[in-house]
Write an enzyme that holds these catalytic residues in place. Structure first.
Site, PDB file in Angstrom:
ATOM      1  N   CYS A  40       4.722  11.409 -31.550  1.00 26.27           N
ATOM      2  CA  CYS A  40       4.710  10.252 -30.818  1.00 26.27           C
ATOM      3  C   CYS A  40       6.260  10.121 -29.681  1.00 26.27           C
ATOM      4  CB  CYS A  40       4.965   9.081 -32.067  1.00 26.27           C
ATOM      5  SG  CYS A  40       3.788   9.026 -32.978  1.00 26.27           S
ATOM      6  N   SER A  64      -3.622   6.533 -43.339  1.00 26.03           N
ATOM      7  CA  SER A  64      -4.306   7.037 -42.526  1.00 26.03           C
ATOM      8  C   SER A  64      -5.463   8.614 -41.967  1.00 26.03           C
ATOM      9  CB  SER A  64      -2.991   7.740 -40.834  1.00 26.03           C
ATOM     10  OG  SER A  64      -4.129   7.912 -39.366  1.00 26.03           O
ATOM     11  N   ASN A  89       7.965  11.506 -41.445  1.00 26.04           N
ATOM     12  CA  ASN A  89       7.060  12.260 -40.688  1.00 26.04           C
ATOM     13  C   ASN A  89       7.375  13.604 -40.127  1.00 26.04           C
ATOM     14  OD1 ASN A  89       8.125   9.710 -39.717  1.00 26.04           O
ATOM     15  ND2 ASN A  89       6.876  10.696 -37.328  1.00 26.04           N
ATOM     16  N   GLY A 141      -3.329   4.070 -39.123  1.00 21.98           N
ATOM     17  CA  GLY A 141      -2.057   3.648 -39.365  1.00 21.98           C
ATOM     18  C   GLY A 141      -1.252   2.973 -38.539  1.00 21.98           C
ATOM     19  N   THR A 142      -0.927   2.652 -37.049  1.00 16.94           N
ATOM     20  CA  THR A 142      -0.101   2.146 -36.487  1.00 16.94           C
ATOM     21  C   THR A 142      -0.954   0.479 -37.110  1.00 16.94           C
ATOM     22  OG1 THR A 142       0.178   3.619 -35.444  1.00 16.94           O
ATOM     23  CG2 THR A 142       0.257   0.947 -33.921  1.00 16.94           C
ATOM     24  N   HIS A 158      -6.543  10.513 -41.158  1.00 13.37           N
ATOM     25  CA  HIS A 158      -6.238  11.737 -39.870  1.00 13.37           C
ATOM     26  C   HIS A 158      -5.257  12.480 -39.870  1.00 13.37           C
ATOM     27  CE1 HIS A 158      -3.461  10.965 -36.040  1.00 13.37           C
ATOM     28  NE2 HIS A 158      -3.423   9.719 -36.484  1.00 13.37           N
ATOM     29  N   THR A 203     -16.336  -5.223 -36.066  1.00 14.00           N
ATOM     30  CA  THR A 203     -17.614  -4.516 -36.587  1.00 14.00           C
ATOM     31  C   THR A 203     -17.094  -3.246 -37.447  1.00 14.00           C
ATOM     32  OG1 THR A 203     -19.327  -5.032 -35.250  1.00 14.00           O
ATOM     33  CG2 THR A 203     -19.782  -3.545 -36.441  1.00 14.00           C
ATOM     34  N   GLN A 245       2.397   9.753 -44.559  1.00 14.43           N
ATOM     35  CA  GLN A 245       2.456  10.920 -44.516  1.00 14.43           C
ATOM     36  C   GLN A 245       2.552  11.542 -45.727  1.00 14.43           C
ATOM     37  OE1 GLN A 245       2.857  13.469 -42.618  1.00 14.43           O
ATOM     38  NE2 GLN A 245       2.168  12.439 -40.757  1.00 14.43           N
TER      39      GLN A 245
HETATM   40  C1  LIG Z   1       1.078   9.667 -37.622  1.00 17.27           C
HETATM   41  C2  LIG Z   1       1.883   8.376 -38.508  1.00 17.27           C
HETATM   42  C3  LIG Z   1       1.676   6.758 -38.243  1.00 17.27           C
HETATM   43  C4  LIG Z   1       0.382   6.054 -37.291  1.00 17.27           C
HETATM   44  O1  LIG Z   1      -1.269   6.213 -37.487  1.00 17.27           O
HETATM   45  P1  LIG Z   1      -2.368   6.256 -36.215  1.00 17.27           P
HETATM   46  O2  LIG Z   1      -3.292   6.423 -37.855  1.00 17.27           O
HETATM   47  O3  LIG Z   1      -1.800   7.715 -35.540  1.00 17.27           O
HETATM   48  O4  LIG Z   1      -1.878   5.292 -36.418  1.00 17.27           O
HETATM   49  C5  LIG Z   1       2.507   5.789 -38.781  1.00 17.27           C
HETATM   50  N1  LIG Z   1       3.334   6.645 -39.451  1.00 17.27           N
HETATM   51  C6  LIG Z   1       3.467   7.504 -39.671  1.00 17.27           C
HETATM   52  C7  LIG Z   1       3.828   8.458 -40.556  1.00 17.27           C
HETATM   53  C8  LIG Z   1       2.689   8.634 -39.275  1.00 17.27           C
HETATM   54  O5  LIG Z   1       3.053   9.735 -39.402  1.00 17.27           O
END
Ligand SMILES: *Cc1c(COP(=O)(O)O)cnc(C)c1O
Length: 392
Positions: free
Chosen positions: A325, A199, A151, A71-72, A201, A237, A179
């Site tokens: 975070c 993202s 989030n 996500g980042t 995870h 890659t 989210q």
């Molecule tokens: C967790 C999160 C991210 C970051 O995602 P990562 O895959 O952990 O880098 C960005 N935005 C929101 C709203 C999140 O909850």
């Protein structure tokens, strides 16, 4: 001790189906997806199947999906990529005060580079008013970035209205949908977004992999520099097993979206009404209608959130104070401050985020121990007078 996980907005357990889908790509199908031999073709087929699965989740075309490290990276690529590609002399970006640090820190970087940024405020419900976004727009606005679901609060932002504003004025529109994807319907056409970050995870996929939707025709400067992977949008890659896991997780989420939405909302309501009926001086933060199903954020007056999280953890229950975070920092949550909570209220706030593997029994177990935990923390607070004690 049975452990219960109520921190699914920080990360989710990997779905067993996603793990099984990934396994062959970690053992026998280990080729580089750019290689032309059999090994390469196997890997490439895995990546392309995942691209279809992710595209289907948000009603996009496969050619519009770019795989990233999460996500980042997706948020950074979208925001920096649009701004760097723009040839405009004066540049202005509109975002909100409740974004994830992946967006907010990137916006701060833009400001240091001379781009002006407007941070639209939210009301006490934690929802952005599209009228405020409209008022923030200037002739030199090149990008609007508004998250889909927050989030910390779970609140859903009115993207359709904002998307309409953006498309009327030819402004690029990015959303951090980390989210919301897999929890509520996400349709890039309905929302009228040009860029969308997700993202793996956060939707029962593996960590370290994500995707960025980039609408056809969008001019984006890549963040990283290297080979020609991902249609020149993201060199390096491919994380083949991770991408395959993301695809599998996206497909499962898509297939169970409606039933899982209902189940999680009922679970959250059970938790909320249990807390409100058994623990005094508690209030729910954020809009109670416009929110994703599994998240609840509550202020327990007269407690320190960190103390609550530790006390619950000692009894096997994982929850959090706001976002993963910002935990460890002394500053109260920027999101809770943005909705008008005082610093001591923000520090007394707890997020429970429920997910695929949580059950009614988990909620009931948490409810059995919570009143005593809260009372224990409160009796040491100098401002607290127990309703039991004061009744005597
Ligand atoms: C967790 C999160 C991210 C970051 O995602 P990562 O895959 O952990 O880098 C960005 N935005 C929101 C709203 C999140 O909850």
């Amino acid at each position: 001790m049975k452990r219960i996980y109520f921190d699914n907005n920080a990360t989710t357990p990997l779905a067993p189906e996603a793990f099984e889908a990934m396994r062959p790509y970690m053992l026998e199908d280990y080729g580089n997806a750019s290689s032309i031999h059999w090994y390469g073709q196997r890997a490439k087929a895995g990546v392309e199947k995942a691209r279809e699965q992710v595209a289907r989740l948000m009603n996009a075309r496969t050619s519009e999906i770019v795989f990233t490290s999460g996500g980042t990276e997706s948020d950074n690529t979208a925001i920096l990529g649009i701004v760097e590609a723009s040839r405009a002399e004066k540049k202005h970006v509109v975002t909100t005060s409740i974004e994830h640090p992946a967006v907010l820190s990137t916006a701060k970087l833009l400001e240091r580079r001379g781009v002006s940024v407007t941070y639209v405020r939210v009301g006490s419900a934690g929802v952005v008013d599209p009228g405020d976004v409209a008022n923030a727009l200037r002739p030199e606005t090149i990008l609007i970035s508004v998250m889909h679901a927050n989030n910390e609060l779970g609140t859903i932002q009115p993207l359709e209205e904002i998307g309409r504003l953006a498309s009327e004025r030819d402004i690029y529109f990015h959303t951090d949908a980390v989210q919301s994807t897999g929890k509520i319907p996400v349709d890039v056409e309905k929302l009228r977004v040009d860029l969308l970050a997700l993202s793996a995870h956060k939707l029962n996929g593996p960590k370290g992999v994500g995707a960025l939707y980039v609408r056809k025709g969008t001019i984006l400067k890549p963040l990283l520099h290297g080979g020609h992977h991902e249609r020149d949008r993201r060199p390096g890659t491919e994380n083949v097993a991770g991408i395959v896991g993301l695809g599998a997780a996206a497909e499962i989420a898509c297939a169970h979206l409606n039933e899982e939405h209902g189940r999680l909302a009922a679970l959250r309501d059970r938790l909320e009404s249990g807390i409100l009926s058994q623990v005094p001086f508690v209030s729910i933060n954020g809009d109670r209608t416009y929110r994703v199903p599994g998240t609840t954020n509550l202020t327990f007056d007269y407690i320190e959130g960190e103390g609550f999280v530790i006390a619950m953890d000692l009894r096997g229950i994982a929850c959090s104070t706001g976002s993963a975070c910002s935990s460890g920092s002394v500053e109260p949550s920027h999101v809770l401050s943005a909705i008008g909570l005082k610093p001591e209220q923000a520090r007394a706030s707890i997020r429970f985020s429920l997910g695929r593997f949580n059950t009614d029994e988990d909620v009931d177990a948490a409810l059995r121990i919570m009143p005593a935990v809260v009372e224990q923390l409160r009796v040491v607070s100098p401002h607290y007078r127990s309703p039991v004690m004061s009744a005597k």
